[in-house]
Enzyme design. Structure first.
Site, PDB file in Angstrom:
ATOM      1  N   ASP A  99       0.846  -1.185   0.000  1.00 41.75           N
ATOM      2  CA  ASP A  99       0.000   0.000   0.000  1.00 41.75           C
ATOM      3  C   ASP A  99       0.888   1.242   0.000  1.00 41.75           C
ATOM      4  O   ASP A  99       1.843   1.338   0.784  1.00 41.75           O
ATOM      5  CB  ASP A  99      -0.872   0.020   1.259  1.00 41.75           C
ATOM      6  N   ASP A 195      -3.463   4.436  -2.299  1.00 44.34           N
ATOM      7  CA  ASP A 195      -4.633   4.785  -1.502  1.00 44.34           C
ATOM      8  C   ASP A 195      -5.242   6.106  -1.982  1.00 44.34           C
ATOM      9  O   ASP A 195      -4.515   7.056  -2.291  1.00 44.34           O
ATOM     10  CB  ASP A 195      -4.205   4.902  -0.032  1.00 44.34           C
ATOM     11  N   GLU A 258      -6.661   3.131  -6.111  1.00 42.41           N
ATOM     12  CA  GLU A 258      -7.960   3.096  -5.445  1.00 42.41           C
ATOM     13  C   GLU A 258      -8.725   4.346  -5.862  1.00 42.41           C
ATOM     14  O   GLU A 258      -8.314   5.466  -5.556  1.00 42.41           O
ATOM     15  CB  GLU A 258      -7.818   3.076  -3.923  1.00 42.41           C
ATOM     16  N   HIS A 319     -11.021  -4.181   2.419  1.00 38.73           N
ATOM     17  CA  HIS A 319     -11.091  -3.892   3.843  1.00 38.73           C
ATOM     18  C   HIS A 319     -12.035  -2.746   4.193  1.00 38.73           C
ATOM     19  O   HIS A 319     -12.216  -2.438   5.375  1.00 38.73           O
ATOM     20  CB  HIS A 319      -9.685  -3.572   4.372  1.00 38.73           C
ATOM     21  N   ASP A 320     -12.635  -2.107   3.188  1.00 38.20           N
ATOM     22  CA  ASP A 320     -13.556  -0.993   3.432  1.00 38.20           C
ATOM     23  C   ASP A 320     -15.010  -1.326   3.115  1.00 38.20           C
ATOM     24  O   ASP A 320     -15.881  -0.477   3.306  1.00 38.20           O
ATOM     25  CB  ASP A 320     -13.153   0.225   2.577  1.00 38.20           C
TER      26      ASP A 320
END
Length: 526
Positions: A99, A195, A258, A319-320
């Site tokens: 990430d 991100d 993302e 994960h969101d």
């Protein structure tokens, strides 16, 4: 597939490190834990690990508030542990994606400590400071501006006040952050997931965002305004192109963005002449209604919008977002994974999806996620999909010998890897078999997608290349009889049809799917 760069035929597996495997009994997953479970990922059949942030952090947002981009947080281990993990990942023929969090740092990062020390500090302009706030709101609730009493100005934070946004209009910031990328690339990592890529540049005039006419009470407070000026600014594409150029200095690396934007805007992140991000994450399967009509619509819209030569990708969990089994139900989760593994392009899955982990209810006193703490009770919390991986039926499902940082589901003694390894019809075995079928049939990776049809909530489409494959997915909750071509069943979601051939009509159980290899064409037997 041998002619494709690795990331084009990859299945990427997201590891949320806090929750994957704890090796030292402190209740938090770590790098040694990931290393201990590498062989299970090899057996599953994935090609690459994407590991959520493992860098030094006060953990206000569990690693997305970074205090040092070029070290490892002691919670997860040390640099020697990382180097060993990277070596062992590569030894097993896998890839490792990290990430990269470029939009903001921790308030404890040395850069911000200098920036807030005085108005004339050389790093003052590394962050975004204003004398007066505008109406921009934080994604975690409330104003996105925080008053710094020492210097009398406000700094901007897209998320928590502990996560000040970097000023990417400053060339020194760009240079420093690009040095971070080079540091990890020189170590040998295989790429980055960037991100909130679409947020990293803001309007230089700091204009107020317009009101959102669709906002209503009960929605997150940041929905009150449309993010016209603090997101998706045109200048972001210059930065993405620079990132891509840097990545391409190293061979066989990948840049993933993302980006939560409508399809037309998402496609712009491939960049001019495809010199932007290799893969702007495609979250359509996480966001659309779960019906054959809706799925057919988003597949068609996505492919019609793809720039010529752009490589597609699909994401089934992260994960969101709520876990797929909780979102569509356990029965339809089998259809969902068959859909994922029969669509062309690069695929991304989330740890625990392969065994059907569901969202775990989190009591108020157990909440960890700051998004839920800031705006409780409106569905912002992400703890339910971040609970520990379930490996076996022992204490804490084999995740830890201590107290896990988040509770496990009540079904962990039955929904785990060890149990499902013994069941030839389990969801885990379906995942493994689908990945093996995909690897044995390149048409599923890079073949043409055509003939998408919907009838009675049954979705069907064909893939053509060296062979012709038809996928039939019953997204209804009742049995449906469908006409099938003369074909061999490669795999069914119930794992009980692999020796069958079809012709005429077949009855599909509720939530059943089939992958058919049409006869008379080249067959690549798994």
């Amino acid at each position: 597939m041998h002619d494709l760069v690795w990331w084009k035929h990859a299945v990427i597996y997201e590891v949320y490190p806090r929750s994957f495997q704890d090796s030292n009994g402190d209740g938090i997953g770590d790098l040694r834990g990931i290393l201990d479970r590498l062989d299970t990922l090899v057996n599953l059949g994935v090609d690459a690990l994407w590991v959520a942030p493992i860098f030094p952090s006060p953990m206000a947002d569990f690693g997305y508030d970074i205090a040092d981009y070029c070290e490892i947080d002691p919670i997860f281990g040390n640099m020697a542990d990382f180097d060993l993990l990277l070596e062992q990942v590569h030894r097993r023929g896998l890839r490792l994606i990290l990430d990269f969090v470029p939009n903001h740092t921790s308030e404890r990062h040395p850069w911000f400590l200098e920036s807030r020390s005085s108005r004339d500090n050389p790093r003052r302009d590394w962050y975004i400071w204003r004398d007066q706030p505008n109406n921009w709101t934080s994604n975690f609730g409330g104003s996105a501006w925080e008053l710094d009493e020492r210097t009398g100005q406000y700094y901007y934070h897209s998320f928590l006040k502990q996560q000040p946004d970097l000023n990417w209009r400053n060339p020194a910031v760009r240079a420093a952050m690009f040095d971070v990328l080079r540091f990890w690339l020189q170590k040998g990592v295989d790429g980055f997931r960037v991100d909130v890529m679409w947020l990293i540049i803001k309007d230089d005039q700091f204009r107020d965002n317009p009101p959102n006419p669709g906002y209503h009470a009960g929605q997150p407070s940041n929905h009150r305004f449309l993010s016209v000026y603090n997101a998706n600014q045109s200048e972001v594409h210059t930065i993405v192109a620079e990132m891509r150029s840097l990545i391409d200095e190293f061979s066989n690396r990948v840049l993933i963005g993302e980006i939560y934007l409508p399809i037309a805007q998402l496609m712009t992140y491939y960049g001019k002449d495809l010199r932007g991000t290799n893969l702007p994450f495609n979250f359509l399967l996480l966001q659309c209604a779960w019906s054959a009509d809706a799925i057919a619509q988003v597949i068609g819209d996505y492919y019609r919008a793809l720039p010529e030569g752009a490589w597609p990708n699909w994401v089934l969990g992260n994960h969101d977002q709520p876990r797929i089994a909780s979102r569509v139900g356990m029965q339809q989760s089998r259809v969902a994974v068959m859909l994922l593994f029969t669509l062309p392009g690069t695929l991304t899955m989330y740890y625990g999806e392969e065994i059907g982990m569901t969202n775990v209810p989190i009591a108020a006193e157990q909440v960890q996620d700051p998004a839920e703490k800031n705006e409780p009770g409106i569905g912002q919390g992400r703890d339910p999909e971040r609970t520990p991986m379930c490996w076996n039926s022992s204490h804490c499902a084999g995740f830890t010998t201590g107290m896990p940082w988040l509770p496990l589901g009540e079904d962990s003694s039955s929904v785990n890897v060890a149990v499902q390894q013994q069941d030839s019809s389990s969801l885990l075995m379906l995942y493994r078999t689908l990945m093996a079928v995909r690897k044995s049939h390149p048409t599923l990776v890079s073949g043409k997608l055509d003939e998408i049809h919907v009838e009675k909530n049954v979705l069907r489409f064909r893939r053509s290349g060296l062979e012709e494959i038809e996928v039939i997915l019953n997204m209804a909750h009742e049995e449906i009889s469908v006409q099938t071509p003369s074909a061999r069943v490669l795999i069914g979601t119930r794992m009980d049809r692999d020796v069958e051939t079809t012709a005429g009509f077949s009855t599909l159980h509720p939530g059943e799917g089939l992958v058919l290899l049409l006869t008379g064409l080249i067959q690549l037997i798994p």
